[in-house]
Motif scaffolding. Structure first.
Motif, PDB file in Angstrom:
ATOM      1  N   THR A  25       0.884  -1.215   0.044  1.00  0.00           N
ATOM      2  CA  THR A  25      -0.061  -0.187   0.032  1.00  0.00           C
ATOM      3  C   THR A  25       0.660   1.308  -0.020  1.00  0.00           C
ATOM      4  N   ASP A  26       0.157   2.298  -0.573  1.00  0.00           N
ATOM      5  CA  ASP A  26       0.791   3.711  -0.437  1.00  0.00           C
ATOM      6  C   ASP A  26       2.247   3.697  -1.167  1.00  0.00           C
ATOM      7  N   THR A  27       2.457   3.278  -2.170  1.00  0.00           N
ATOM      8  CA  THR A  27       3.795   3.363  -2.881  1.00  0.00           C
ATOM      9  C   THR A  27       4.263   4.792  -3.491  1.00  0.00           C
ATOM     10  N   HIS A  28       3.183   5.790  -3.715  1.00  0.00           N
ATOM     11  CA  HIS A  28       3.418   7.074  -4.073  1.00  0.00           C
ATOM     12  C   HIS A  28       4.627   6.918  -4.862  1.00  0.00           C
ATOM     13  N   LEU A  29       4.351   6.506  -6.341  1.00  0.00           N
ATOM     14  CA  LEU A  29       5.470   6.488  -7.067  1.00  0.00           C
ATOM     15  C   LEU A  29       5.388   7.725  -8.171  1.00  0.00           C
ATOM     16  N   PHE A  30       6.567   7.955  -8.471  1.00  0.00           N
ATOM     17  CA  PHE A  30       6.711   9.147  -9.583  1.00  0.00           C
ATOM     18  C   PHE A  30       7.074   8.606 -10.862  1.00  0.00           C
ATOM     19  N   SER A  31       6.770   9.495 -12.217  1.00  0.00           N
ATOM     20  CA  SER A  31       7.317   8.902 -13.258  1.00  0.00           C
ATOM     21  C   SER A  31       8.740   8.737 -13.363  1.00  0.00           C
ATOM     22  N   ASP A  32       9.345   9.654 -12.816  1.00  0.00           N
ATOM     23  CA  ASP A  32      10.932   9.706 -12.718  1.00  0.00           C
ATOM     24  C   ASP A  32      11.374   9.053 -11.533  1.00  0.00           C
ATOM     25  N   ASP A  36      12.574  11.921  -5.206  1.00  0.00           N
ATOM     26  CA  ASP A  36      12.356  11.534  -3.929  1.00  0.00           C
ATOM     27  C   ASP A  36      11.156  12.214  -3.361  1.00  0.00           C
ATOM     28  N   LEU A  37      10.643  11.407  -2.287  1.00  0.00           N
ATOM     29  CA  LEU A  37       9.636  11.945  -1.436  1.00  0.00           C
ATOM     30  C   LEU A  37      10.061  12.018  -0.029  1.00  0.00           C
ATOM     31  N   LEU A  38      10.325  13.450   0.378  1.00  0.00           N
ATOM     32  CA  LEU A  38      10.611  13.713   1.499  1.00  0.00           C
ATOM     33  C   LEU A  38      12.037  12.958   2.121  1.00  0.00           C
ATOM     34  N   LEU A  69      -1.385   4.457  -5.262  1.00  0.00           N
ATOM     35  CA  LEU A  69      -0.240   3.748  -5.919  1.00  0.00           C
ATOM     36  C   LEU A  69       0.871   4.938  -6.613  1.00  0.00           C
ATOM     37  N   SER A  70       0.105   6.019  -7.066  1.00  0.00           N
ATOM     38  CA  SER A  70       0.959   7.165  -7.724  1.00  0.00           C
ATOM     39  C   SER A  70       1.003   8.422  -6.894  1.00  0.00           C
ATOM     40  N   GLN A  71       1.993   9.085  -6.843  1.00  0.00           N
ATOM     41  CA  GLN A  71       2.189  10.495  -6.309  1.00  0.00           C
ATOM     42  C   GLN A  71       2.078  11.604  -7.358  1.00  0.00           C
ATOM     43  N   ASP A  72       2.097  11.456  -8.681  1.00  0.00           N
ATOM     44  CA  ASP A  72       2.148  12.307  -9.707  1.00  0.00           C
ATOM     45  C   ASP A  72       1.053  12.104 -10.642  1.00  0.00           C
ATOM     46  N   HIS A  73       0.143  11.028 -10.494  1.00  0.00           N
ATOM     47  CA  HIS A  73      -0.856  10.830 -11.465  1.00  0.00           C
ATOM     48  C   HIS A  73      -0.569  10.478 -12.813  1.00  0.00           C
TER      49      HIS A  73
END
Length: 278
Positions: A25-32, A36-38, A69-73
């Motif tokens: 859960t809550d992978t918060h992935l970027f296309s790049d 980094d996330l914090l 799943l995504s942070q940047d949609h």
């Protein structure tokens, strides 16, 4: 776009009548992948979690992915999610979180063969996946359509133990800043499931921390993110140095569950402790 399947997916239990599952859960992935996330690169921590979880894959029947799943949609972030989850060689059932964009998420995951199943039925259990997303808002809410679907599914299989998945947490976790982003109509949800004695577990993501609360004879579980973690019992936004992780669950045919939170090595991924939000 909020589309819901109406046909239940069948999932066979093992020889002991047990369903063994992984929650990612809550992978918060970027296309790049280098972004980094914090202080933590979500792509790298996600890969490390999946590698760790692979020790369970030979005995599990499915993966449950409970949102964000995504942070940047972006389409690429969803494609990268599927690339890693497929290495477990298990069916993956998913639902949206508040950070997901469903108009991108749905076609991207379907393109990669991740079924849009929202009701999974096995020999002794059923799993129901709900959409609590409020577009553009961090809190959760279950629409009348979602509540009707839940009611119908619970009524359809009264003899099967039930695990309900929903991104947002249902019960407060005693972190004030997180609890303002709870499932807003949680009382309506609780009253509904109270009428059905077959509900055993409610499984959520969203809070980036492990929790296990029993309420009205139902276990409410929350789980760590595959990237950064939020500090428990915090009045204001704060990150924790606990390692990225996931949850293993075994659903036994008598309605009991065995579950364990697993994490990658401590210190392998360290967040920016001075962060004030994300």
């Amino acid at each position: 776009m909020k589309v819901m399947s109406t046909q239940a997916t069948k999932l066979r239990s093992d020889q002991q009548g047990c369903l063994q599952l992984l929650q990612i859960t809550d992978t918060h992935l970027f296309s790049d992948r280098n972004k980094d996330l914090l202080g933590i690169k979500p792509a790298e921590s996600y890969e490390a979690v999946i590698k760790h979880a692979s020790r369970y894959s030979s005995k599990c029947q499915a993966v449950l992915s409970t949102g964000d799943l995504s942070q940047d949609h972006t389409q690429q972030s969803y494609l990268d999610f599927t690339k890693q989850i497929k290495t477990l060689n298990l069916p993956c059932y998913w639902l949206p979180g508040n950070h997901d964009t469903q108009s991108v998420m749905l076609p991207s995951l379907l393109q990669e063969g991740l079924a849009q199943s929202k009701q999974i039925v096995s020999d002794f259990w059923q799993i129901i996946l709900l959409d609590s997303q409020v577009e553009g808002a961090p809190h959760g809410f279950l629409t009348e359509q979602q509540l009707n679907f839940l009611q119908q599914a619970l009524t359809e299989y009264p003899d099967k133990h039930t695990l309900i998945c929903v991104h947002h947490h249902v019960l407060p976790v005693k972190s004030a800043w997180l609890d303002q982003h709870i499932l807003k109509n949680n009382q309506q949800f609780l009253e509904l499931i109270k009428l059905h004695k077959n509900v055993r577990v409610v499984l959520s993501g969203h809070v980036h921390q492990a929790g296990d609360i029993e309420f009205n004879q139902v276990r409410f579980l929350t789980s760590p993110s595959t990237c950064l973690q939020f500090k428990p019992n915090s009045e204001d936004f704060d990150v924790d140095d606990s390692a990225p992780g996931y949850r293993y669950l075994a659903l036994h045919k008598n309605g009991t569950i065995t579950t364990k939170v697993e994490r990658v090595a401590h210190g392998e991924f360290s967040p920016n402790k001075n962060a004030t939000g994300y």
